[in-house]
Design a protein around this motif. Structure first.
Motif, PDB file in Angstrom:
ATOM      1  N   LEU A   1       0.814  -1.439   0.099  1.00 41.60           N
ATOM      2  CA  LEU A   1      -0.128   0.131  -0.002  1.00 41.60           C
ATOM      3  C   LEU A   1       0.764   1.156  -0.050  1.00 41.60           C
ATOM      4  CD1 LEU A   1      -2.800  -0.978   2.754  1.00 41.60           C
ATOM      5  CD2 LEU A   1      -2.858  -1.409   0.149  1.00 41.60           C
ATOM      6  N   THR A   2       0.439   2.496  -0.486  1.00 39.35           N
ATOM      7  CA  THR A   2       1.157   3.535  -0.603  1.00 39.35           C
ATOM      8  C   THR A   2       1.556   3.952   1.073  1.00 39.35           C
ATOM      9  OG1 THR A   2       1.044   6.097  -1.134  1.00 39.35           O
ATOM     10  CG2 THR A   2      -1.239   4.976  -0.091  1.00 39.35           C
ATOM     11  N   GLY A   3       2.891   4.351   1.241  1.00 36.95           N
ATOM     12  CA  GLY A   3       3.153   4.744   2.503  1.00 36.95           C
ATOM     13  C   GLY A   3       3.700   3.596   3.237  1.00 36.95           C
TER      14      GLY A   3
ATOM     15  N   GLY B   1       6.512   1.898   2.527  1.00 39.70           N
ATOM     16  CA  GLY B   1       7.997   2.259   2.725  1.00 39.70           C
ATOM     17  C   GLY B   1       8.849   1.518   1.753  1.00 39.70           C
ATOM     18  N   LYS B   2       7.947   1.119   0.552  1.00 39.33           N
ATOM     19  CA  LYS B   2       8.957   0.658  -0.724  1.00 39.33           C
ATOM     20  C   LYS B   2       9.754   1.404  -1.146  1.00 39.33           C
ATOM     21  CE  LYS B   2       4.771   0.315  -2.870  1.00 39.33           C
ATOM     22  NZ  LYS B   2       4.091   1.146  -2.111  1.00 39.33           N
ATOM     23  N   SER B   3       9.691   2.643  -1.382  1.00 39.27           N
ATOM     24  CA  SER B   3      10.696   3.351  -2.019  1.00 39.27           C
ATOM     25  C   SER B   3      11.861   3.451  -0.991  1.00 39.27           C
ATOM     26  CB  SER B   3      10.156   4.818  -2.605  1.00 39.27           C
ATOM     27  OG  SER B   3       9.225   4.725  -3.338  1.00 39.27           O
ATOM     28  N   THR B   4      11.462   3.813   0.127  1.00 36.90           N
ATOM     29  CA  THR B   4      12.534   3.972   1.261  1.00 36.90           C
ATOM     30  C   THR B   4      13.663   2.634   1.224  1.00 36.90           C
ATOM     31  OG1 THR B   4      10.830   5.396   2.325  1.00 36.90           O
ATOM     32  CG2 THR B   4      12.778   4.804   3.608  1.00 36.90           C
ATOM     33  N   ILE B   5      13.032   1.728   1.357  1.00 42.76           N
ATOM     34  CA  ILE B   5      13.911   0.560   1.670  1.00 42.76           C
ATOM     35  C   ILE B   5      14.766   0.345   0.290  1.00 42.76           C
ATOM     36  CG2 ILE B   5      12.290  -0.797   2.923  1.00 42.76           C
ATOM     37  CD1 ILE B   5      11.501  -2.676   0.803  1.00 42.76           C
TER      38      ILE B   5
ATOM     39  N   PRO C   1       5.753  10.233  -3.004  1.00 43.52           N
ATOM     40  CA  PRO C   1       5.024   8.868  -3.426  1.00 43.52           C
ATOM     41  C   PRO C   1       5.321   8.486  -4.703  1.00 43.52           C
ATOM     42  CG  PRO C   1       3.720  10.353  -2.289  1.00 43.52           C
ATOM     43  CD  PRO C   1       4.803  11.040  -2.434  1.00 43.52           C
ATOM     44  N   THR C   2       5.482   7.205  -5.272  1.00 43.49           N
ATOM     45  CA  THR C   2       5.742   6.716  -6.595  1.00 43.49           C
ATOM     46  C   THR C   2       4.624   6.756  -7.361  1.00 43.49           C
ATOM     47  OG1 THR C   2       7.512   5.227  -5.358  1.00 43.49           O
ATOM     48  CG2 THR C   2       6.761   4.874  -7.606  1.00 43.49           C
ATOM     49  N   ASN C   3       4.622   7.347  -8.285  1.00 41.79           N
ATOM     50  CA  ASN C   3       3.492   7.881  -9.298  1.00 41.79           C
ATOM     51  C   ASN C   3       3.688   7.078 -10.454  1.00 41.79           C
ATOM     52  OD1 ASN C   3       1.317   8.825  -9.915  1.00 41.79           O
ATOM     53  ND2 ASN C   3       1.923  11.119 -10.028  1.00 41.79           N
TER      54      ASN C   3
ATOM     55  N   GLY D   1       4.020   1.717  -7.407  1.00 39.99           N
ATOM     56  CA  GLY D   1       3.216   2.766  -6.566  1.00 39.99           C
ATOM     57  C   GLY D   1       2.065   2.050  -6.148  1.00 39.99           C
ATOM     58  N   GLY D   2       1.779   2.340  -4.553  1.00 41.21           N
ATOM     59  CA  GLY D   2       0.455   1.768  -4.087  1.00 41.21           C
ATOM     60  C   GLY D   2      -0.503   2.444  -3.896  1.00 41.21           C
ATOM     61  N   SER D   3      -0.704   3.615  -4.492  1.00 38.96           N
ATOM     62  CA  SER D   3      -1.993   4.477  -4.599  1.00 38.96           C
ATOM     63  C   SER D   3      -3.082   3.774  -5.334  1.00 38.96           C
ATOM     64  CB  SER D   3      -1.758   5.786  -5.058  1.00 38.96           C
ATOM     65  OG  SER D   3      -1.407   5.515  -6.535  1.00 38.96           O
TER      66      SER D   3
ATOM     67  N   SER E   1       9.152  -0.880  12.072  1.00 41.43           N
ATOM     68  CA  SER E   1       9.374  -1.627  13.462  1.00 41.43           C
ATOM     69  C   SER E   1       9.859  -0.518  14.397  1.00 41.43           C
ATOM     70  CB  SER E   1      10.124  -2.657  13.141  1.00 41.43           C
ATOM     71  OG  SER E   1      11.615  -2.277  12.867  1.00 41.43           O
ATOM     72  N   ASP E   2      10.374   0.513  14.048  1.00 42.71           N
ATOM     73  CA  ASP E   2      10.935   1.688  15.230  1.00 42.71           C
ATOM     74  C   ASP E   2       9.625   2.377  15.595  1.00 42.71           C
ATOM     75  OD1 ASP E   2      10.504   2.557  12.076  1.00 42.71           O
ATOM     76  OD2 ASP E   2      11.035   4.396  13.003  1.00 42.71           O
ATOM     77  N   ILE E   3       8.428   2.096  15.137  1.00 44.95           N
ATOM     78  CA  ILE E   3       7.459   2.919  15.930  1.00 44.95           C
ATOM     79  C   ILE E   3       6.763   1.836  16.852  1.00 44.95           C
ATOM     80  CG2 ILE E   3       5.002   3.898  15.464  1.00 44.95           C
ATOM     81  CD1 ILE E   3       6.762   5.178  13.580  1.00 44.95           C
TER      82      ILE E   3
ATOM     83  N   SER F   1      12.817  -1.582  10.469  1.00 44.57           N
ATOM     84  CA  SER F   1      12.666  -0.393  10.000  1.00 44.57           C
ATOM     85  C   SER F   1      13.312  -0.030   8.817  1.00 44.57           C
ATOM     86  CB  SER F   1      13.427   0.748  11.116  1.00 44.57           C
ATOM     87  OG  SER F   1      13.756   1.597  10.360  1.00 44.57           O
ATOM     88  N   SER F   2      12.822   0.818   7.833  1.00 45.57           N
ATOM     89  CA  SER F   2      13.176   0.945   6.461  1.00 45.57           C
ATOM     90  C   SER F   2      14.411   1.805   6.496  1.00 45.57           C
ATOM     91  CB  SER F   2      12.049   1.752   5.643  1.00 45.57           C
ATOM     92  OG  SER F   2      10.873   0.853   5.738  1.00 45.57           O
ATOM     93  N   PHE F   3      14.848   2.252   7.628  1.00 44.88           N
ATOM     94  CA  PHE F   3      16.001   2.755   7.755  1.00 44.88           C
ATOM     95  C   PHE F   3      17.245   2.032   8.155  1.00 44.88           C
ATOM     96  CE2 PHE F   3      12.581   5.820   8.484  1.00 44.88           C
ATOM     97  CZ  PHE F   3      12.661   6.397   7.328  1.00 44.88           C
TER      98      PHE F   3
HETATM   99  N1  LIG Z   1       9.429   5.745  11.099  1.00 43.00           N
HETATM  100  C1  LIG Z   1       9.275   5.169  10.075  1.00 43.00           C
HETATM  101  N2  LIG Z   1       8.910   5.856   8.873  1.00 43.00           N
HETATM  102  C2  LIG Z   1       9.049   5.093   7.442  1.00 43.00           C
HETATM  103  C3  LIG Z   1       9.320   3.627   7.516  1.00 43.00           C
HETATM  104  N3  LIG Z   1       9.375   3.293   6.222  1.00 43.00           N
HETATM  105  C4  LIG Z   1       8.929   4.314   5.546  1.00 43.00           C
HETATM  106  N4  LIG Z   1       8.679   5.411   6.290  1.00 43.00           N
HETATM  107  C5  LIG Z   1       8.266   6.769   5.891  1.00 43.00           C
HETATM  108  O1  LIG Z   1       6.836   6.567   5.503  1.00 43.00           O
HETATM  109  C6  LIG Z   1       6.704   7.593   4.412  1.00 43.00           C
HETATM  110  C7  LIG Z   1       6.211   6.934   2.911  1.00 43.00           C
HETATM  111  O2  LIG Z   1       7.443   5.985   2.493  1.00 43.00           O
HETATM  112  P1  LIG Z   1       7.566   5.514   1.115  1.00 43.00           P
HETATM  113  O3  LIG Z   1       8.966   4.837   1.081  1.00 43.00           O
HETATM  114  O4  LIG Z   1       7.487   6.763   0.154  1.00 43.00           O
HETATM  115  O5  LIG Z   1       6.414   4.634   0.835  1.00 43.00           O
HETATM  116  P2  LIG Z   1       5.925   3.742  -0.704  1.00 43.00           P
HETATM  117  O6  LIG Z   1       5.518   2.344  -0.117  1.00 43.00           O
HETATM  118  O7  LIG Z   1       6.992   3.967  -1.421  1.00 43.00           O
HETATM  119  O8  LIG Z   1       4.745   4.713  -0.942  1.00 43.00           O
HETATM  120  P3  LIG Z   1       4.085   4.792  -2.458  1.00 43.00           P
HETATM  121  O9  LIG Z   1       5.068   5.084  -3.309  1.00 43.00           O
HETATM  122  O10 LIG Z   1       3.186   6.026  -2.423  1.00 43.00           O
HETATM  123  O11 LIG Z   1       3.645   3.571  -2.968  1.00 43.00           O
HETATM  124  C8  LIG Z   1       7.852   8.413   4.108  1.00 43.00           C
HETATM  125  O12 LIG Z   1       7.864   9.628   4.809  1.00 43.00           O
HETATM  126  C9  LIG Z   1       9.011   7.420   4.859  1.00 43.00           C
HETATM  127  O13 LIG Z   1      10.108   8.264   5.340  1.00 43.00           O
HETATM  128  C10 LIG Z   1       9.872   3.042   8.665  1.00 43.00           C
HETATM  129  O14 LIG Z   1      10.270   2.107   8.724  1.00 43.00           O
HETATM  130  N5  LIG Z   1       9.846   3.875  10.014  1.00 43.00           N
END
Ligand SMILES: Nc1nc2c(ncn2[C@@H]2O[C@H](COP(=O)(O)OP(=O)(O)OP(=O)(O)O)[C@@H](O)[C@H]2O)c(=O)[nH]1
Ligand SMILES: [Mg+2]
Length: 204
Positions: free
Chosen positions: A47-49, A51-55, A69-71, A91-93, A151-153, A181-183
């Motif tokens: 789903l959107t948000g 963390g896909k792009s972040t990982i 967000p990935t468009n 993208g997950g939107s 997982s950091d939340i 955590s995606s970080f």
């Molecule tokens: N605290 C925290 N924030 C995270 C984590 N993973 C992602 N985020 C935050 O979540 C938000 C969305 O992350 P994206 O990587 O854009 O999510 P996405 O899945 O690629 O979303 P779409 O491209 O819209 O599908 C960003 O602000 C990230 O910093 C995590 O593990 N911990």
């Protein structure tokens, strides 16, 4: 008693046969070896948000400060465990999800990303979305790694909690849940290495 000459001839001929058999094995199995080592294509969904792009940015060492967000889609290609791995994030939107199934062909595995700190409704929606993805015939038999991010939340779901949430939609699939955590670059790398191993074992 065989003489020295006979013993030498016999050993030489056995050695030659052995070499010929080894060579035949290499020739017969070379296509298989190339198939295994060539390139793996991984589909990264969620789903959107989630963390896909972040990982993916973490995995290749890019800055994660201002990810949008990935468009459409986002591709990263890198070597993992000596294999070229191409990872395609869609993208997950809702708007982009309508096009997901155009990208299901020729994939070796699925990485499905779930925000493990999401509400119960969001987790249910992630589960339904995963179920719908896996019902597509082009993904039949593909190994699936579910990566629970955030997982950091505090209060985020554990690996066992995600496993029990998802187990009835994963029947018939080779699957595994990991939490990170995606970080955390090391854990993300480990998750992809695990998925590479799952592909190798499943023969996909
Ligand atoms: N605290 C925290 N924030 C995270 C984590 N993973 C992602 N985020 C935050 O979540 C938000 C969305 O992350 P994206 O990587 O854009 O999510 P996405 O899945 O690629 O979303 P779409 O491209 O819209 O599908 C960003 O602000 C990230 O910093 C995590 O593990 N911990
Ligand atoms: Mg994205």
């Amino acid at each position: 008693m065989p003489g020295l000459r006979e013993t030498f001839d016999c050993s030489f001929s056995m050695c030659r046969t052995g070499i010929r058999r080894c060579w035949q094995f290499v020739l017969c199995h070379k296509p298989l070896m190339l198939a295994v080592k060539d390139q793996y294509n991984i589909l990264c969904l969620g789903l959107t948000g989630s963390g896909k792009s972040t990982i993916l940015a973490q995995l290749v060492g890019e800055n994660t400060d201002n990810i949008q967000p990935t468009n459409g889609f986002n591709i990263k290609t890198l070597p993992i465990k000596g294999i070229v791995v191409s990872i395609k994030e869609l993208g997950g939107s809702g708007r982009v999800q309508n096009f997901w199934n155009y990208y299901f062909a020729d994939k070796n595995a699925i990485m499905f990303v779930i925000d493990s700190a999401g509400s119960d409704e969001e987790l249910q929606l992630a589960k339904e979305t995963l179920k719908s993805v896996l019902s597509n015939a082009r993904l039949r038999g593909r190994p699936c790694l579910v990566l629970g991010t955030h997982s950091d939340i505090s209060g985020s779901k554990s690996q066992q909690e995600l496993e029990s949430l998802l187990q009835n939609v994963m029947q018939g699939f080779k699957w595994q849940v990991m939490i990170c955590s995606s970080f955390d670059r090391q854990l993300i790398r480990k998750a992809f290495e695990t998925l590479i191993d799952m592909i190798a074992v499943s023969g996909q």
